[in-house]
Motif scaffolding. Structure first.
Motif, PDB file in Angstrom:
ATOM      1  N   PRO A   1      19.999  23.428  39.723  1.00 14.95           N
ATOM      2  CA  PRO A   1      19.315  24.732  39.667  1.00 14.95           C
ATOM      3  C   PRO A   1      20.255  25.932  39.769  1.00 14.95           C
TER       4      PRO A   1
ATOM      5  N   HIS B   1      12.566  21.299  34.489  1.00 13.45           N
ATOM      6  CA  HIS B   1      11.847  22.454  33.932  1.00 13.45           C
ATOM      7  C   HIS B   1      11.278  22.085  32.564  1.00 13.45           C
TER       8      HIS B   1
ATOM      9  N   PRO C   1      14.671  27.234  29.130  1.00 15.28           N
ATOM     10  CA  PRO C   1      15.427  26.451  30.124  1.00 15.28           C
ATOM     11  C   PRO C   1      16.293  25.374  29.468  1.00 15.28           C
TER      12      PRO C   1
ATOM     13  N   LYS D   1      14.755  21.198  38.791  1.00 15.61           N
ATOM     14  CA  LYS D   1      14.070  22.180  39.620  1.00 15.61           C
ATOM     15  C   LYS D   1      14.706  22.212  41.004  1.00 15.61           C
TER      16      LYS D   1
END
Length: 481
Positions: free
Chosen positions: A82, A197, A447, A477
């Motif tokens: 992330p 994502h 993403p 995530k």
């Protein structure tokens, strides 16, 4: 499976230098090791067939003959923790904003040129600068860049750097979706233990971004279309996919007509007004009245409708002046000038062959550098010094001396590598990443993006027309990696 896998000298996406697995790849690595070679080979073949069945192809042109090919696909994803994605996302939003402010400025007040931050001749002598055609035109949201495709690489330290900006007609977004679709179909096991994502809502974000570009004079409900050169274009699959997903009509130039400065689409119910055109046709071919008079792809009178504020054209006309490889070196200065910020993602060091001192320095080191034609794309008219013969180096030296303004040079970066599985074998290949930035009233970054891989052993060229392929890109995530 990875016992013989080695990636010396290069930053490897999955493996540390000591051969251990990076934290964010560990779960995936453990799962891969549970498959036999035969199972992996079967899955690999199933994935390629899936692309073929769906007609996911691109066209390669050789000697003016077009050949349809499926995009080579590799099932080992690029996985990002992330925090890494957070930095990329912020950096891409920053860069696209500065580039848009630059375009708005040079087609209007020209503050950055008057202040001497960028050499005036770099802009005014650029063949993609269309001040006579679109200078001073007020456009919706003052936004020239609806969709940017920004190419990133990682150097040997694992630092992301921007390699190139694509602000005209960036292609490849459909492949991001199809790579994910194939991965979910063929390798559902991979998704059970990863929280990734999703991409789905991004297509409605893209549709919103298109429809937010309402022109000054608009019909009651804005109607958008995607303008394609037609089925023989190399990115036609991309055009079909995006038009379908956004729920807008796919049209060719012959389907549109300009009457009294207003654009209409021909339908079986008569003419229907068009307010927004997401065009996948280059500037030169948009309007035979204003650009190339022999263009059969465009719409006569389109520029007049645009100038009157009766239609929005996305991406903006004349964006090519900002994604030129010569202008690329000045983007960090644009970020400082317009945003008063330091660039979040740095450039690759760039040397101008138009500068005598830099040229002389580079000419003595061509065997160590990458030389690019500022007007070319797709890996064409490029010298990769360490891989070039003496004859090729001599030829490029002549080209540079003959037309120095046309070339830049960059150090040969030890591009990061990632494992691929091809022909029953794991081996490392160079990768890059195209990130898509969608700009309307809000800015969204898809993403992950399109990870491209140089599937030929030892190759540095990831472009699909030069033998490259694609990988799925996973952004984990929060809480993973």
């Amino acid at each position: 499976m990875f016992k013989t896998y080695q990636s010396p000298k290069f930053y490897d996406e999955m493996m540390e230098q000591d051969g251990s697995v990076r934290d964010h790849y560990r779960e995936f690595h453990n799962m891969i090791n549970q498959f036999s070679s035969e199972e992996l080979r079967e899955k690999h073949e199933t994935a390629q067939l899936s692309f073929l069945r769906q007609g996911i192809t691109f066209t390669v042109y050789n000697d003016n003959i077009g050949t349809e090919r499926t995009m080579p696909f590799d099932f080992i994803p690029i996985i990002m923790p992330p925090a890494t994605w957070d930095t990329i996302e912020k950096g891409m939003i920053q860069r696209a904003e500065a580039l848009n402010l630059f375009l708005e400025d040079i087609y209007n007040e020209q503050h950055i040129l008057n202040d001497g931050v960028i050499p005036r001749e770099l802009v005014e002598q650029n063949p993609n600068y269309f001040r006579d055609q679109v200078g001073g035109v007020k456009i919706p949201l003052n936004n020239h860049i609806f969709l940017a495709g920004i190419d990133l690489i990682k150097d040997q330290e694992g630092t992301y750097r921007v390699l190139e900006d694509n602000l005209r007609n960036p292609s490849g977004m459909s492949y991001v979706y199809q790579n994910r679709y194939v991965m979910r179909q063929v390798y559902p096991e991979f998704f059970n233990r990863h929280s990734i994502h999703s991409l789905e809502e991004q297509l409605s974000n893209m549709q919103e971004a298109v429809l937010s570009h309402v022109p000054k004079h608009c019909s009651k409900k804005a109607r958008a279309v995607l303008l394609t050169p037609g089925m023989f274009n190399s990115a036609y699959y991309d055009h079909v996919f995006l038009a379908q997903q956004m729920g807008i009509e796919l049209v060719e130039g012959r389907d549109l007509k300009v009457r009294n400065g207003i654009v209409y689409m021909k339908t079986i119910r008569g003419l229907q007004r068009v307010d927004i055109i997401y065009r996948r046709i280059d500037d030169d071919y948009l309007d035979p009245k204003a650009f190339k008079p022999d263009s059969a792809l465009g719409v006569e009178g389109l520029l007049e409708a645009y100038r009157k504020g009766n239609v929005a054209i996305l991406n903006g006309i004349g964006n090519g002046v900002a994604d030129d490889k010569a202008m690329y070196a000045y983007v960090p200065e644009m970020i400082r000038y317009y945003l008063d910020e330091e660039p979040i993602i740095p450039n690759v060091d760039t040397y101008f062959m138009r500068n005598e001192e830099q040229r002389n320095w580079a000419l003595e080191r061509l065997d160590e550098l990458v030389v690019k034609n500022v007007g070319a794309s797709g890996g064409y008219d490029m010298l990769i010094g360490p891989h070039a013969s003496e004859h090729e180096i001599a030829a490029f030296k002549s080209k540079i001396l003959e037309d120095p303004n046309q070339y830049i040079a960059q150090p040969t970066i030890q591009l990061s590598r990632a494992p691929v599985f091809q022909d029953g074998d794991f081996y490392p290949c160079h990768v890059d990443l195209r990130v898509f930035v969608m700009r309307g009233e809000k800015t969204n970054v898809l993403p992950g993006g399109l990870s491209r891989v140089a599937l030929k052993k030892g190759s540095l060229v990831v472009n699909s027309s030069q033998g490259g392929g694609g990988k799925d890109t996973w952004v984990l995530k929060g809480g993973e990696g």
